[in-house]
Design an enzyme around this catalytic site. Structure first.
Site, PDB file in Angstrom:
ATOM      1  N   MET A  65     -29.586  -7.107  -0.893  1.00 36.42           N
ATOM      2  CA  MET A  65     -30.685  -7.043  -0.022  1.00 36.42           C
ATOM      3  C   MET A  65     -32.084  -7.198  -0.935  1.00 36.42           C
ATOM      4  O   MET A  65     -31.846  -7.891  -2.019  1.00 36.42           O
ATOM      5  CB  MET A  65     -30.808  -5.641   0.565  1.00 36.42           C
ATOM      6  CG  MET A  65     -29.964  -5.501   1.390  1.00 36.42           C
ATOM      7  SD  MET A  65     -29.902  -3.682   2.195  1.00 36.42           S
ATOM      8  CE  MET A  65     -29.366  -2.868   0.589  1.00 36.42           C
TER       9      MET A  65
ATOM     10  N   CYS B 153       7.943   3.419   3.962  1.00 36.88           N
ATOM     11  CA  CYS B 153       8.220   2.290   3.025  1.00 36.88           C
ATOM     12  C   CYS B 153       7.430   1.031   3.130  1.00 36.88           C
ATOM     13  O   CYS B 153       7.667   0.071   2.787  1.00 36.88           O
ATOM     14  CB  CYS B 153       9.476   1.915   2.900  1.00 36.88           C
ATOM     15  SG  CYS B 153      10.458   1.909   4.561  1.00 36.88           S
TER      16      CYS B 153
ATOM     17  N   GLY C 224       8.886   3.249   8.615  1.00 38.84           N
ATOM     18  CA  GLY C 224       8.551   1.663   8.555  1.00 38.84           C
ATOM     19  C   GLY C 224       7.435   1.274   9.221  1.00 38.84           C
ATOM     20  O   GLY C 224       7.535   0.901  10.323  1.00 38.84           O
ATOM     21  N   THR C 225       6.181   1.557   8.476  1.00 42.88           N
ATOM     22  CA  THR C 225       5.134   1.454   9.340  1.00 42.88           C
ATOM     23  C   THR C 225       4.486   0.025   9.625  1.00 42.88           C
ATOM     24  O   THR C 225       3.586  -0.286  10.437  1.00 42.88           O
ATOM     25  CB  THR C 225       3.810   2.215   8.547  1.00 42.88           C
ATOM     26  OG1 THR C 225       3.639   1.666   7.309  1.00 42.88           O
ATOM     27  CG2 THR C 225       4.363   3.538   8.751  1.00 42.88           C
ATOM     28  N   ASN C 226       5.224  -0.805   8.921  1.00 45.58           N
ATOM     29  CA  ASN C 226       4.812  -2.374   9.260  1.00 45.58           C
ATOM     30  C   ASN C 226       5.305  -2.748  10.863  1.00 45.58           C
ATOM     31  O   ASN C 226       4.429  -3.041  11.712  1.00 45.58           O
ATOM     32  CB  ASN C 226       5.732  -3.377   8.416  1.00 45.58           C
ATOM     33  CG  ASN C 226       5.084  -3.272   6.895  1.00 45.58           C
ATOM     34  OD1 ASN C 226       4.340  -2.734   6.691  1.00 45.58           O
ATOM     35  ND2 ASN C 226       6.041  -3.873   6.186  1.00 45.58           N
ATOM     36  N   ASP C 227       6.645  -2.483  11.058  1.00 46.01           N
ATOM     37  CA  ASP C 227       7.092  -2.738  12.352  1.00 46.01           C
ATOM     38  C   ASP C 227       6.474  -1.385  13.459  1.00 46.01           C
ATOM     39  O   ASP C 227       6.406  -1.815  14.597  1.00 46.01           O
ATOM     40  CB  ASP C 227       8.510  -2.570  12.545  1.00 46.01           C
ATOM     41  CG  ASP C 227       9.220  -3.986  12.215  1.00 46.01           C
ATOM     42  OD1 ASP C 227       8.449  -4.856  12.176  1.00 46.01           O
ATOM     43  OD2 ASP C 227      10.482  -4.101  11.950  1.00 46.01           O
TER      44      ASP C 227
ATOM     45  N   ARG D  83     -38.495  -2.157  -2.576  1.00 42.65           N
ATOM     46  CA  ARG D  83     -37.202  -2.349  -3.069  1.00 42.65           C
ATOM     47  C   ARG D  83     -36.150  -1.379  -2.053  1.00 42.65           C
ATOM     48  O   ARG D  83     -36.806  -0.632  -1.508  1.00 42.65           O
ATOM     49  CB  ARG D  83     -36.751  -1.769  -4.526  1.00 42.65           C
ATOM     50  CG  ARG D  83     -37.475  -2.674  -5.607  1.00 42.65           C
ATOM     51  CD  ARG D  83     -36.933  -1.990  -6.905  1.00 42.65           C
ATOM     52  NE  ARG D  83     -37.150  -2.675  -8.022  1.00 42.65           N
ATOM     53  CZ  ARG D  83     -38.252  -2.414  -8.914  1.00 42.65           C
ATOM     54  NH1 ARG D  83     -39.192  -1.569  -8.382  1.00 42.65           N
ATOM     55  NH2 ARG D  83     -38.466  -3.228  -9.691  1.00 42.65           N
TER      56      ARG D  83
ATOM     57  N   SER E 105      12.673   7.287   6.948  1.00 45.20           N
ATOM     58  CA  SER E 105      11.699   6.626   6.241  1.00 45.20           C
ATOM     59  C   SER E 105      10.911   5.753   7.190  1.00 45.20           C
ATOM     60  O   SER E 105      11.415   5.224   8.004  1.00 45.20           O
ATOM     61  CB  SER E 105      12.425   5.469   5.131  1.00 45.20           C
ATOM     62  OG  SER E 105      11.501   4.711   4.486  1.00 45.20           O
TER      63      SER E 105
ATOM     64  N   LYS F  69     -31.164   4.688  -4.889  1.00 45.33           N
ATOM     65  CA  LYS F  69     -32.198   4.517  -5.682  1.00 45.33           C
ATOM     66  C   LYS F  69     -33.274   5.646  -5.490  1.00 45.33           C
ATOM     67  O   LYS F  69     -33.637   6.271  -6.495  1.00 45.33           O
ATOM     68  CB  LYS F  69     -32.713   3.187  -5.320  1.00 45.33           C
ATOM     69  CG  LYS F  69     -33.647   2.698  -6.334  1.00 45.33           C
ATOM     70  CD  LYS F  69     -34.314   1.151  -6.130  1.00 45.33           C
ATOM     71  CE  LYS F  69     -33.583   0.470  -5.836  1.00 45.33           C
ATOM     72  NZ  LYS F  69     -33.244  -0.116  -7.350  1.00 45.33           N
TER      73      LYS F  69
ATOM     74  N   HIS G 248     -26.082 -11.504 -11.870  1.00 42.75           N
ATOM     75  CA  HIS G 248     -25.453 -11.346 -10.663  1.00 42.75           C
ATOM     76  C   HIS G 248     -24.016 -11.547 -10.584  1.00 42.75           C
ATOM     77  O   HIS G 248     -23.171 -10.826 -10.578  1.00 42.75           O
ATOM     78  CB  HIS G 248     -26.298 -12.169  -9.696  1.00 42.75           C
ATOM     79  CG  HIS G 248     -25.433 -12.086  -8.482  1.00 42.75           C
ATOM     80  ND1 HIS G 248     -24.391 -12.970  -7.826  1.00 42.75           N
ATOM     81  CD2 HIS G 248     -25.760 -11.395  -7.302  1.00 42.75           C
ATOM     82  CE1 HIS G 248     -23.806 -12.693  -6.755  1.00 42.75           C
ATOM     83  NE2 HIS G 248     -24.883 -11.676  -6.310  1.00 42.75           N
TER      84      HIS G 248
ATOM     85  N   ARG H 132      15.626  -4.181   0.470  1.00 43.93           N
ATOM     86  CA  ARG H 132      16.042  -5.024   1.687  1.00 43.93           C
ATOM     87  C   ARG H 132      17.133  -6.086   1.406  1.00 43.93           C
ATOM     88  O   ARG H 132      17.008  -6.838   0.682  1.00 43.93           O
ATOM     89  CB  ARG H 132      14.617  -5.866   2.107  1.00 43.93           C
ATOM     90  CG  ARG H 132      13.624  -5.173   2.206  1.00 43.93           C
ATOM     91  CD  ARG H 132      12.244  -6.120   2.565  1.00 43.93           C
ATOM     92  NE  ARG H 132      11.053  -5.422   2.625  1.00 43.93           N
ATOM     93  CZ  ARG H 132      10.244  -4.888   1.851  1.00 43.93           C
ATOM     94  NH1 ARG H 132      10.499  -5.265   0.690  1.00 43.93           N
ATOM     95  NH2 ARG H 132       9.184  -4.622   2.198  1.00 43.93           N
TER      96      ARG H 132
ATOM     97  N   ARG I 231     -28.511   4.732 -12.128  1.00 36.08           N
ATOM     98  CA  ARG I 231     -27.266   5.074 -11.030  1.00 36.08           C
ATOM     99  C   ARG I 231     -25.981   5.104 -12.061  1.00 36.08           C
ATOM    100  O   ARG I 231     -25.894   4.754 -13.033  1.00 36.08           O
ATOM    101  CB  ARG I 231     -27.404   4.021 -10.055  1.00 36.08           C
ATOM    102  CG  ARG I 231     -27.086   2.410 -10.799  1.00 36.08           C
ATOM    103  CD  ARG I 231     -27.165   1.686  -9.484  1.00 36.08           C
ATOM    104  NE  ARG I 231     -27.426   0.206 -10.317  1.00 36.08           N
ATOM    105  CZ  ARG I 231     -27.643  -0.918  -9.678  1.00 36.08           C
ATOM    106  NH1 ARG I 231     -27.904  -0.739  -8.277  1.00 36.08           N
ATOM    107  NH2 ARG I 231     -27.596  -2.106 -10.151  1.00 36.08           N
TER     108      ARG I 231
ATOM    109  N   GLY J 263     -27.855  -6.779  -5.688  1.00 35.15           N
ATOM    110  CA  GLY J 263     -28.449  -8.080  -5.180  1.00 35.15           C
ATOM    111  C   GLY J 263     -28.268  -8.297  -3.900  1.00 35.15           C
ATOM    112  O   GLY J 263     -28.558  -9.519  -3.465  1.00 35.15           O
TER     113      GLY J 263
ATOM    114  N   ARG K 235      18.783  -0.549   2.598  1.00 34.72           N
ATOM    115  CA  ARG K 235      18.730  -0.573   4.055  1.00 34.72           C
ATOM    116  C   ARG K 235      19.617  -1.689   4.595  1.00 34.72           C
ATOM    117  O   ARG K 235      19.826  -2.749   3.867  1.00 34.72           O
ATOM    118  CB  ARG K 235      17.336  -1.165   4.559  1.00 34.72           C
ATOM    119  CG  ARG K 235      17.060  -1.315   6.160  1.00 34.72           C
ATOM    120  CD  ARG K 235      15.836  -2.063   6.195  1.00 34.72           C
ATOM    121  NE  ARG K 235      15.446  -3.093   6.020  1.00 34.72           N
ATOM    122  CZ  ARG K 235      14.346  -3.830   6.295  1.00 34.72           C
ATOM    123  NH1 ARG K 235      13.290  -3.236   6.778  1.00 34.72           N
ATOM    124  NH2 ARG K 235      14.220  -5.298   5.509  1.00 34.72           N
TER     125      ARG K 235
ATOM    126  N   TYR L 199       7.620  11.280  -0.052  1.00 36.84           N
ATOM    127  CA  TYR L 199       7.380  10.321  -0.997  1.00 36.84           C
ATOM    128  C   TYR L 199       6.652   9.147  -0.244  1.00 36.84           C
ATOM    129  O   TYR L 199       6.708   9.019   0.890  1.00 36.84           O
ATOM    130  CB  TYR L 199       8.794  10.060  -1.747  1.00 36.84           C
ATOM    131  CG  TYR L 199       9.611   9.242  -0.758  1.00 36.84           C
ATOM    132  CD1 TYR L 199       9.551   7.930  -0.556  1.00 36.84           C
ATOM    133  CD2 TYR L 199      10.659   9.920  -0.246  1.00 36.84           C
ATOM    134  CE1 TYR L 199      10.502   7.177  -0.082  1.00 36.84           C
ATOM    135  CE2 TYR L 199      11.522   9.324   0.396  1.00 36.84           C
ATOM    136  CZ  TYR L 199      11.494   7.932   0.638  1.00 36.84           C
ATOM    137  OH  TYR L 199      12.346   7.409   1.665  1.00 36.84           O
TER     138      TYR L 199
END
Length: 897
Positions: A107, A844, A779-782, A96, A777, A26, A468, A574, A352, A105, A630, A864
């Protein structure tokens, strides 16, 4: 000593738009508008650095601040010809907030500051209008008491409503000067009773009370929640803007309003907004009075009887049109502007970059590029990838029966169905119970932010298109119907009633945020169709991105959806999901219960035709694009029954004893199965499983290639390896099966064998594994679970505390932990490529659809990313933005070199 205060006004400013980190959004834009010579009431900005210092020093101010504020106030007084606290010619100001990122809205704000029992008389005399003066004073008491003194707003509202009942009037505008003077007395009595002291009369005390309240509001719950939802760092702090008051409530030649240079819902190039004659700013956004349309076209479309600004105030309207064109060209983006007209003169209070729906963002970006205001690459950068999610969800089927029970304003597009809840706590409870809900309120306030987030959509009985509820819903990408005046909400009874229909909490409704309709019950939805500006922008994105985008898909339905969204292959299929259908689970259980390899092969032979047909369908849908399959990954106990009833039924249907079934269940039981007998360990212990799956893959590839004429590239992925020897043992079985199928069919089999890097040791030994693996590949979950020692199934109990305390920047299962898990990925990439320079590298895990994680994937050089079907467009855009960011970084590095 630093500079803590920056002044603006009279065509000059000490700041500019590039200083938003210091002055907040602002403050930076007020300075910029002043430098552009626009009519901006003079004022000054207390920097965000003061906010940081305030919290770093036990909520105390820098020693020099008071003197700088006094000097800035004096300068504002000279420009306006008034004095702050002057009993005869008072300068009144607004106070303000103004954070670096827009937080509408969230603050606190105080208007009309400087009024007291003496200056109100001076204001009345100067304006020649006692009603206006006392109306302003009662507004100030209400706002200041609520924001600074902590007196609940409803205490004043109740006093006002009771008084109007006594007088027999319904509108605030029907009250005169004596009425407001009387109410001021009542309001001061409320303050004394609720706060324990008189309402402050000293202007300087009022000012510092308001400044402190704005800084304190940076840490109130609703602001914290908004920052959490929008990834805004707490360390940024807020600025405070103190500005000379201009009054939109000085009679019929005065007004206040909010305008967008383009439609924030559709992106149409047309002035869009609302205003109110004889009002102050909070009247527009609070929904207390029904706003009027700015343009005559909008008035006609809304079938409103109230005059538009274009007709009622043609000179001010023409000036607003001139300014909006100037601001949009200057900022090269759609602007959200606040203005006040005081006795016929237009003043700009804010501009803005406007919040908009994803649909509008796409149209605006493409249109601005077509108009030559921005480049195609800038257009790509203008769209928040995650916002595309708004476009990928169902809309109401036009053929469906619509039992419309009410209509309001189409405040935020899209459609949603859910059970009615009347408060935010119930909305959160419903979400935790996995029940979809619609939050129904008379009007929302910033305190409702958590309920709005938890709900599928929002319905309000009050408020306009810039209320709002409307603004926040559009920012969240949730459908919203506002200003639905025919609906009556009874919070105490827990009912919604309209035209004789009474609904209670828990009843289902559907809202259509594109038409403003409220419908009874659940209504059929349609899958989205993506074209027009979406297709144009995606085309531009695809030209610049360097990473491919694949999908995680196990079914034909998922594969088709992903292709429609632009997927360039399957990065993860899977296969275990295919084992649970119909007769297959019986054969799988037979295999698990078999006493020897021959018995297992006999059972697996029953599954082979199903698996082959599964892969034929996927290869056919992908039509020549790569498909990564897999091998069986989960522990075998997942396929066995769990309860006594299930054990009895399964044993009976399979013709085996319950004892044998229970013995096998006991043998396979593991305390931590995710770190147990699963992945490649199954293929090593029971090679016949991998052999059956490999045969199914290669036979399907041959069949699909013959049927479609398109080449099939199958990528067979061995899961959960931590050593090259494991991989090589399984790969030998796969290679042998490929040779056998090729000889049997007389067709060459084009395939690759690679592995999923999902264990830290595999990342560290990636060089060894790459000697024989043709692709990785990640496997970033595990990999996240094993690297951090966190179970994604149980981590929700403490991850929130970790992110709130800053121990983790974000949930590591949503956005990759770049310092830890990311470092393992980086090591795996570097060591794999050092041995096999042409190794294919992808990701993946769920991070493949997260924009921040995609940026990291670009940085480390992956080929990829693979993600769920509905995140494919998000990944395409994020990959394009990552490529552009990498290119710009390389250019900067070259310049420095």
């Amino acid at each position: 000593m630093g500079k803590w205060v920056y002044s603006f006004g009279d065509g000059r400013a000490e700041g500019q738009s590039s200083m938003r980190n210091l002055l907040g959004g602002k403050g930076a834009n007020l300075a910029e508008m002043s430098n552009l010579g626009l009519p901006v009431p003079p004022g000054f900005t207390i920097t965000t650095e003061v906010c940081t210092a305030y919290y770093d020093n036990a909520q105390t101010y820098p020693a020099e601040l008071k003197a700088e504020v006094a000097a800035a106030l004096e300068a504002v007084g000279k420009l306006t010809g008034r004095g702050f606290g002057d009993p005869k010619n008072p300068l009144l100001v607004s106070v303000r907030s103004g954070a670096r990122a827009s937080m509408p809205g969230m603050m606190d704000t105080v208007l009309n500051l400087g009024l007291n029992d003496v200056t109100v008389e001076a204001l009345a005399t100067g304006a020649g209008d006692p009603r206006f003066a006392y109306d302003s004073y009662r507004r100030f008491i209400t706002m200041y008491s609520n924001v600074v003194l902590g007196v609940e707003h409803h205490a004043f509202e109740e006093a006002l409503e009771h008084y109007k009942e006594e007088k027999g009037v319904s509108l605030d505008t029907e009250l005169g000067a004596d009425d407001w003077k009387h109410l001021v007395g009542r309001y001061k009595a409320i303050v004394k009773a609720e706060h324990g002291s008189d309402f402050p009369q000293g202007a300087e005390d009022q000012l510092w009370g308001a400044i402190g309240a704005v800084f304190d509001s940076w840490m109130i719950p609703r602001a914290k929640k908004y920052r959490e939802l929008n990834n805004i760092p707490e360390s940024w702090g807020t600025a405070v803007n103190v500005q000379a008051m201009v009054f939109g409530n000085m009679g019929d030649t005065s007004a206040t309003g909010v305008a967008f240079t383009r439609n924030p819902s559709t992106g149409e190039r047309a002035l869009y907004g609302e205003f109110l004659i004889n009002a102050q700013g909070e009247d527009v956004v609070a929904g207390i009075r029904t706003p009027q349309d700015i343009t005559e076209k909008a008035r006609l479309e809304a079938k409103s009887e109230k005059p538009s600004m274009e007709r009622a105030m043609p000179e001010s309207y023409a000036e607003l049109v001139r300014i909006y064109g100037l601001l949009e060209n200057h900022y090269r983006d759609m602007q959200d502007m606040e203005f006040t007209i005081e006795s016929g003169k237009l003043w700009m209070l804010q501009t803005r970059n406007g919040k908009r729906t994803a649909k509008a963002a796409l149209r605006i970006a493409v249109d601005l590029a077509a108009e030559g205001l921005i480049t195609q690459e800038e257009a790509i950068g203008r769209i928040e990838p995650a916002a595309l999610d708004q476009l990928l969800h169902p809309t109401i089927d036009p053929k469906a029966e619509r039992k419309v029970i009410a209509s309001g304003l189409p405040a935020s597009p899209g459609a949603a169905t859910g059970e009615i809840v009347f408060n935010s706590e119930d909305a959160e409870a419903a979400r935790k119970a996995e029940r979809k809900c619609i939050l129904v309120r008379v009007e929302t306030s910033p305190e409702d932010i958590h309920g709005m987030h938890a709900s599928e959509g929002i319905l309000t009985t009050r408020g306009g298109m810039t209320s709002h509820a409307a603004v926040v819903a559009r920012g969240m990408g949730k459908p919203c119907v506002s200003g639905c005046g025919t609906v009556r909400v009874d919070y105490k009874a827990g009912t919604l009633s309209v035209a004789g229909t009474v609904l209670k909490a828990g009843d289902k409704i559907t809202i259509d945020g594109s038409t403003g309709q409220v419908l009874l019950g659940e209504v059929a939805m349609l899958e989205p169709s993506l074209s027009g500006e979406f297709a144009t922008l995606m085309g531009w994105a695809d030209k610049v991105r360097t990473m491919k985008v694949r999908t995680n898909a196990d079914t034909p339905t998922d594969a088709r959806a992903a292709r429609n969204f632009g997927a360039e292959g399957i990065g993860l299929c899977r296969t275990e999901h295919m084992f649970f259908e119909g007769d297959r689970i019986v054969a799988v259980r037979e295999m698990i219960l078999a006493d020897d390899a021959e018995g297992r092969r006999s059972a697996l032979a029953k599954i082979l035709p199903y698996q082959r047909q599964d892969f034929v369908e996927l290869f056919t849908i992908m039509s020549g694009l790569p498909v990564t399959i897999r091998l069986l990954d989960p522990p075998l106990h997942e396929f066995l029954p769990h309860t006594d009833v299930e054990v009895r039924d399964v044993a009976s249907s399979m013709g085996v004893s319950e004892d044998k079934l229970r013995r096998r269940m006991t043998e396979l039981h593991e305390f931590n199965p995710m770190l147990g007998f699963r992945g490649c360990r199954l293929a090593i212990a029971f090679p016949e499983i991998a052999e059956m799956q490999a045969r199914a893959i290669f036979e399907a590839a041959v069949q699909a290639a013959k049927e479609t004429g398109a080449p099939v590239t199958s990528e067979v992925m061995v899961p959960l390896v931590f050593t090259k020897m494991e991989f090589d043992i399984v790969k030998a079985r796969i290679d042998a099966m490929a040779k056998a199928v090729s000889e049997e069919t007389g067709s060459a089999v084009d395939y690759q064998v690679g592995t999923m890097i999902e264990l830290p040791r595999a990342a560290l030994r990636a060089g060894d594994i790459a000697e024989t693996a043709e692709f990785f590949s990640f496997g970033t979950n595990d990999l996240t679970q094993t690297a951090l020692g966190i179970s994604r199934d149980d981590a929700a109990t403490f991850l929130g505390a970790y992110t709130q305390k800053g121990i983790l920047a974000a949930d590591p299962f949503i956005s990759i932990d770049q310092e830890g898990v990311g470092e393992l990925v980086r090591i795996g990439v570097e060591r794999g490529r050092a041995v096999r320079p042409d190794i294919k590298l992808g990701i993946c895990g769920e991070h493949g659809g997260d924009p921040a994680s995609i940026g990291f994937c670009q940085e480390v050089g992956l080929d990829y990313v693979s993600c769920s079907p509905y995140r494919v467009p998000i990944a395409r855009l994020a990959a394009a933005q990552a490529a552009l960011a990498a290119r710009d970084a390389a250019k900067d590095a070259a310049k420095k070199a």
